[in-house]
Design a protein around this motif. Structure first.
Motif, short mmCIF file in Angstrom:
data_model
loop_
_atom_site.label_atom_id
_atom_site.label_comp_id
_atom_site.label_asym_id
_atom_site.label_seq_id
_atom_site.Cartn_x
_atom_site.Cartn_y
_atom_site.Cartn_z
N PHE A 64 -44.83 -9.86 18.04
CA PHE A 64 -44.36 -10.81 18.91
C PHE A 64 -42.84 -11.29 19.79
O PHE A 64 -42.48 -11.06 18.49
N THR A 65 -42.95 -12.35 20.21
CA THR A 65 -42.07 -13.19 20.30
C THR A 65 -41.60 -14.30 19.50
O THR A 65 -42.55 -15.08 19.56
N ALA A 66 -40.77 -14.33 18.76
CA ALA A 66 -40.46 -15.88 18.69
C ALA A 66 -39.44 -16.88 18.86
O ALA A 66 -38.47 -15.94 19.59
N ASP A 80 -30.56 -4.37 17.33
CA ASP A 80 -29.44 -3.57 17.78
C ASP A 80 -30.59 -2.10 18.00
O ASP A 80 -30.67 -0.89 17.16
N GLY A 81 -31.78 -2.07 18.62
CA GLY A 81 -32.49 -1.10 18.82
C GLY A 81 -33.13 -0.28 17.08
O GLY A 81 -33.69 0.44 17.72
N LYS A 82 -33.00 -1.69 15.49
CA LYS A 82 -33.73 -1.27 15.37
C LYS A 82 -34.57 -2.55 15.00
O LYS A 82 -34.03 -3.48 15.08
N PHE A 83 -35.05 -2.46 13.38
CA PHE A 83 -35.75 -3.80 12.84
C PHE A 83 -35.13 -4.16 11.42
O PHE A 83 -35.23 -2.79 10.81
N ALA A 84 -34.73 -5.27 11.44
CA ALA A 84 -34.06 -5.59 10.22
C ALA A 84 -35.24 -6.22 9.11
O ALA A 84 -36.13 -7.32 9.92
N ASP A 85 -35.45 -6.74 7.86
CA ASP A 85 -36.39 -7.39 7.25
C ASP A 85 -36.16 -8.35 7.19
O ASP A 85 -34.27 -8.80 7.34
N VAL A 138 -46.92 -8.89 3.02
CA VAL A 138 -46.52 -9.00 4.81
C VAL A 138 -45.17 -8.76 4.80
O VAL A 138 -44.14 -9.36 3.75
N LEU A 139 -44.30 -7.55 5.31
CA LEU A 139 -42.78 -7.61 5.44
C LEU A 139 -42.97 -8.09 6.99
O LEU A 139 -43.86 -7.83 8.01
N VAL A 140 -42.22 -9.28 7.00
CA VAL A 140 -41.72 -9.65 8.55
C VAL A 140 -40.60 -9.06 8.91
O VAL A 140 -39.37 -9.24 7.85
N GLY A 146 -36.33 -13.63 19.48
CA GLY A 146 -36.56 -12.43 19.54
C GLY A 146 -38.02 -11.99 19.68
O GLY A 146 -38.47 -12.24 19.50
N ILE A 147 -38.31 -10.64 19.31
CA ILE A 147 -38.70 -10.13 19.01
C ILE A 147 -38.72 -9.29 17.54
O ILE A 147 -38.05 -9.02 16.83
N TYR A 148 -40.00 -9.53 16.88
CA TYR A 148 -40.18 -9.86 15.46
C TYR A 148 -41.56 -8.85 15.46
O TYR A 148 -42.08 -8.90 16.60
#
Length: 726
Positions: free
Chosen positions: A290-292, A322-327, A315-317, A369-371
């Motif tokens: 989702f976007t937030a 930079d093309g990756k997903f950070a916790d 649950v992990l958000v 951003g995208i989450y």
């Protein structure tokens, strides 16, 4: 030790000396078994009940008015239960009315399937009980054995096998095995779930049921359901953890569903959302994207364990960078509002856990951003069960609260620990304390007022306010000294002001499934009750009543000293020279412990409002203590049993004389006379046994009891402002 719930045991050394010879709390009526423990909607079923302290049972009632019972003529423990055709599938509470009032509850299940009851041993392959597909069997577990059932499988026609035990008040931990006709294991379930099985060929198949540790007996009962697949698990009672579910106003079903595959390829969603999903297959990780926007705060709630499932959601958000997903955030369990007992018997907290392995937490958006939000079951690494479902809600703050109450429990300094079901069955002059715990949702931290309605005549209730940000308060239930026998279904409500509006939320009541006399050997198992039954008995009185000398609201100004005269009515003999007294209630729980001499008719309670730092306002509190009194159980039964024994003696003497008189005259008549004498001897034995039993019970026994005063109401006015102080 928890300062309020443990009841201040500074007098523990005194209690320890006599602890081994005493009972904990006055006897209360407890319904232990109802067999069979359920029935099919639209049918009548004859049940047999057992219990403790439930003599003189007058009726068996249920938490649904559509389930009714009538005594079976000539019996004291059998009832014919009529289940209306439109009773929904579910678990209902059964209870009896007895001499001491309403009993603790026992689960009674209603289903739409035909039901049978196992009546003979089936502990071998050869004696397996035949069970048609589409049937529920009621049974008790055979100790140190396995119960066998057989059914006729049809090739490629799937069946579902479900053994209900834990969720219907049973002490059984079921092991369920699907086997071939010779007993060879094909599928095993040790977690209480459903076994799905598609027969590879027509033929006979076996179901094996046992306890995990091979325990058995009348308290280890179960309902074995054999159905065509797919099938829903059998209904269960509500866990104490489920007191915080569902949020007020939530739709019965989620408007959206998770769509697989969404482990690596995230499912696109928009916030807020309400999504139904499942931890399926094994090691499933459901990912939502989702976007937030910066500055948003989102509250996340996941329900799964609170739905009655053996799951542990996590649950992990994460944020795309930079093309990756950070916790960004990790969201874990819902903490219990009160610290619970750490090992089941040490009283460093109550034996009721209103927390949950489910998730309720928040994350703050620091950047646009995208989450992604990932949901997984920490227990689900190897389990493949489509019934392990969950409900995911992501919302903006909606402050609210949920409430649950339970009777205050106690322990003794020597480590002896009882966790007993405590029905709301009051004696004359009795006061009972209940803890009311709150789960606060989405940042709500306001005060909560507790009220109780629809009580029997002569019974009143006072809610001790849950203070701002506090995790719990108390409810005091009081019976007048001249109240008559009565019963009602009551309602407990918590009220608070949220965003300028008064909201009311129900208070659910928790109770122990089984009376645990010593929790060192058995971990207590609590659950929520379906309703709030309250009774009043006039067959006994409380050992002591601590009341106000004047029934009024006491007034004082802030900073003053307030004196409140108390009146005490002692009805039983007490050990020791005094009782040590403290208090429940917001603001007044800081009252220093003080002594009241045993047998004192009056006592003056002196409150230093300045020392207690009591601000202007209206307050309600209650005094609490422990005492050891001499208690006699049902002494009125002794003369009745004595009369019964004398009558039996007379009948036996008459029968013996008659048998002797005609012994040599008529062989047929002599045979009948001898049989009559034999029956009289049996009646005499039964009467003597009963006489011994009631006499033993009526002997005074040292009994440790929680002593609660009637509620005390105080109105504190602002201090007078003098000219000089201005």
């Amino acid at each position: 030790m928890h300062s309020k719930t443990a009841l201040s045991l500074a007098l523990g050394i005194f209690f320890a000396a006599s602890a081994l010879a005493q009972q904990v709390t006055l006897p209360l009526p407890r319904l232990l078994t109802v067999m069979p423990m359920g029935g099919q909607a639209g049918t009548n079923v004859e049940v047999t009940i057992t219990g403790e302290n439930i003599e003189d049972v007058t009726e068996l009632t249920f938490s649904s008015p559509k389930i009714a019972a009538k005594p079976v003529a000539g019996t004291t423990n059998k009832f014919t239960v009529s289940i209306a055709a439109d009773v929904p599938v579910g678990v209902y509470d059964a209870r009896v009315m007895s001499r001491l009032g309403v009993s603790s509850v026992r689960a009674f299940s209603v289903n739409k399937l035909p039901e049978v009851t196992r009546t003979k041993a089936n502990n071998t392959v050869e004696t397996a009980m035949a069970l048609p597909v589409g049937t529920i069997c009621n049974a008790t577990m055979t100790k140190r054995a396995v119960d066998f059932y057989s059914f006729q499988g049809v090739k490629d026609k799937a069946v579902a096998i479900d053994c209900a035990a834990v969720g219907i008040d049973s002490r059984l931990t079921p092991v369920l095995i699907l086997a071939d006709s010779k007993g060879g294991d094909l599928k095993v379930n040790r977690t209480g779930g459903i076994i799905e099985f598609t027969p590879p060929a027509d033929g006979t198949y076996l179901i094996k049921v046992s306890d995990l540790t091979y325990q058995g007996g009348e308290r280890h009962f179960y309902r074995l359901a054999l159905q065509n697949s797919p099938a829903q698990p059998q209904p269960q009672t509500a866990t104490v953890s489920s007191m915080s579910w569902p949020p007020e106003g939530l739709a019965a079903t989620a408007p959206a569903k998770e769509t697989e595959p969404n482990n690596k390829d995230a499912q696109k969603i928009t916030l807020p959302c309400d999504i139904a999903g499942a931890f399926y297959p094994a090691a499933d990780v459901d990912t939502f994207e989702f976007t937030a926007k910066k500055g948003e705060t989102w509250w996340v709630e996941v329900a799964s364990e609170r739905l009655g499932l053996n799951t542990d959601p996590f649950v992990l958000v994460q944020q795309a960078k930079d093309g990756k997903f950070a916790d960004v955030a990790e969201l874990y369990d819902i903490a219990p509002p009160m610290k619970v007992t750490s090992n089941g018997y040490s009283y460093d907290g109550p034996p009721y856990d209103a927390g949950s392995p489910d998730v309720m937490g928040k994350f703050e958006v620091k950047e646009d951003g995208i989450y992604r939000l990932q949901v997984r079951d920490l227990f689900g690494g190897t389990r493949t069960d489509p019934n392990n479902i969950y409900r995911l809600i992501v919302r903006q703050a909606t402050p609210d609260f949920s409430l649950a109450a339970w009777a205050v429990h106690m322990t003794l300094r020597n480590g002896d620990r009882a966790s007993l079901s405590k029905p709301m069955a009051l004696r004359q002059g009795d006061s009972r304390a209940f803890e009311v715990a709150v789960q606060r949702r989405d940042g709500f931290d306001g005060e909560i007022d507790i009220t109780m309605e629809n009580l029997p005549p002569g019974v009143s209730a006072a809610g001790l306010k849950i203070g701002k940000g506090k995790p719990y308060g108390h409810l005091i239930l009081t019976a007048s000294s001249d109240a008559k026998r009565g019963f009602s279904l009551a309602k407990i409500v918590g009220k608070a002001t949220i965003n300028g509006a008064v909201v009311a939320r129900p208070v659910r009541v928790a109770s122990m499934e089984w009376p645990v006399k010593d929790a060192k050997g058995e971990i207590p198992s609590p659950r929520l009750m379906a309703d709030v039954p309250v009774s009043m008995t006039d067959s006994e009185q409380a050992p002591v009543t601590i009341a106000l000398a004047e029934n009024k609201i006491f007034e004082a100004k802030a900073g003053e000293t307030l004196k409140i005269p108390l009146k005490l009515t002692w009805r039983n003999e007490f050990n020791g020279t005094s009782i040590k007294v403290k208090a429940y209630g917001e603001g007044f729980s800081a009252i220093k412990e003080f002594d009241i001499p045993i047998k004192a008719a009056t006592h003056e309670l002196v409150l230093n409002l300045a020392e207690l730092k009591i601000a202007p306002g209206d307050y309600t509190f209650a005094l609490q203590s422990l005492g050891i009194c001499k208690y006699s159980y049902n002494p009125a039964a002794v003369p009745l049993a004595e009369a019964e024994q004398k009558k039996a003696e007379q009948l036996l003497a008459a029968a013996a004389a008659e048998a002797k008189k005609i012994a040599a005259t008529d062989a047929e008549a002599a045979k009948k006379a001898a049989e009559k004498q034999k029956q009289a001897e049996a009646a005499m034995t039964a009467a003597s046994t009963r006489m011994k039993s009631v006499t033993t019970a009526a002997n005074p026994t040292d009994t440790v009891e929680i002593l609660i005063s009637e509620p005390i109401r105080v109105s504190v006015k602002p201090a007078t402002v003098t000219t000089a102080s201005k």
